[in-house]
Design a protein around this motif. Sequence first.
Motif, PDB file in Angstrom:
ATOM      1  N   GLU A 181       1.978   2.323  -5.127  1.00 46.48           N
ATOM      2  CA  GLU A 181       1.765   1.023  -5.765  1.00 46.48           C
ATOM      3  C   GLU A 181       3.063   0.225  -5.858  1.00 46.48           C
ATOM      4  N   ARG A 213       6.250  -2.030   2.976  1.00 46.47           N
ATOM      5  CA  ARG A 213       4.870  -2.550   2.932  1.00 46.47           C
ATOM      6  C   ARG A 213       3.917  -1.611   3.682  1.00 46.47           C
ATOM      7  N   GLU A 214       4.369  -1.045   4.783  1.00 49.07           N
ATOM      8  CA  GLU A 214       3.529  -0.089   5.506  1.00 49.07           C
ATOM      9  C   GLU A 214       3.372   1.205   4.717  1.00 49.07           C
ATOM     10  N   ALA A 260       2.172  -3.200  -4.517  1.00 47.43           N
ATOM     11  CA  ALA A 260       0.866  -3.348  -3.859  1.00 47.43           C
ATOM     12  C   ALA A 260       0.213  -4.650  -4.325  1.00 47.43           C
ATOM     13  N   ASP A 297       7.684   7.920   7.084  1.00 47.84           N
ATOM     14  CA  ASP A 297       6.300   8.079   6.627  1.00 47.84           C
ATOM     15  C   ASP A 297       5.768   9.464   7.006  1.00 47.84           C
ATOM     16  N   ILE A 310       3.283   1.444   1.469  1.00 41.88           N
ATOM     17  CA  ILE A 310       2.288   1.146   0.429  1.00 41.88           C
ATOM     18  C   ILE A 310       0.880   1.206   1.017  1.00 41.88           C
ATOM     19  N   ARG A 311       0.737   0.635   2.194  1.00 38.73           N
ATOM     20  CA  ARG A 311      -0.584   0.601   2.843  1.00 38.73           C
ATOM     21  C   ARG A 311      -1.049   1.984   3.285  1.00 38.73           C
ATOM     22  N   ASP A 312      -0.129   2.785   3.860  1.00 34.13           N
ATOM     23  CA  ASP A 312      -0.538   4.028   4.509  1.00 34.13           C
ATOM     24  C   ASP A 312      -0.400   5.270   3.639  1.00 34.13           C
TER      25      ASP A 312
END
Length: 339
Positions: free
Chosen positions: A102, A93-94, A339, A50, A96-98
């Motif tokens: 999508e 998933r992280e 997402a 990330d 997508i969140r951070d």
Amino acid sequence: MSIDTDHIIPFPILIGDIGGTNARFAILLDANAEPKEFPIIHTADFATIDEAIQAGVLDKTSLQPRSAILAVAGPVKGDEIDLTNCDWVIRPREMIRDLGFEDIVVINDFEAQALAAASLGPEYLEKIGGGEIRESSSRVVVGPGTGLGVSGLVHARHTWFPVPGEGGHVDIGPRTARDFELFPHYETIEGRVSAEQLLCGRGMMNIYRAVCQTSGVTPAASNPSEVTAAWAEASDPAAVETIELFVTYLGRVAGDLALIFMARGGVFLAGGIVQKIIPALQEPRFRQAFEDKAPHSAILANIPTFVITHPLAALSGLAAYARTPVRFGVSTQGRRWKA
């Protein structure tokens, strides 16, 4: 494993080739655009993928990718994906969140190399020896790098299906008198010599140290680049023998894999190491080892072998998939997050 029928991956798409040592990224704006490439990232420079994407890509462009297709060095399973030769753990998933994605697809890095083998033009293929490609027949990609990557490519229903695996960890054993001198000195993994123990960067050093030890000489090279440089200059007999053994072992393993897949469509050698030693691969010993598969030597003689010379082959394969996912039977079940 069923094939995901939802082939829509929204643009712009971030494509990434995540190896044990380096990570390469590009953004594909649309299906007709050429990938916008970013500087190579050393995985050791960032604690997480990330952080690497944020600093190495997103902070350097005004484009905000909606999707990501990532090829990673390791098996893809679950929501936490460990890389085989790198400390990064990919958590889609992280991401997508951070990071604002999508849609994220994660595949094996040698699936991406297989996609390249299905889509690269002849200008990026250096032929080694004889044989001719049989269209729509199975292919194999073999790539010595940080580890030894292997992937198959099967054609059915007008579609190329990449077949990921961990074929680099098959056993390899001695055949010649020199092999029997060297094998007791090769570093093992839990008591065995796998192909990857000899056919990657550290594998090259494994061979080199054994050659020096059995020859009674002090090693002059301390890394694979020094070995290949000394081989190219013919300045170190141990380095010369090391590269000769490396291409011989690579020929043996490539021939085994060609038989396993009946790869009449060709065997494709990928990665920076093979690009550096093309003259050694062009010498007879590689093809001799490749074809020495009695009782099926005649079959191997008709299977062509190539070095992939594209500098960013995996990204090229990912770009081909991103443009027309329907052309490739990439299974995304358990490997796609939205997402």
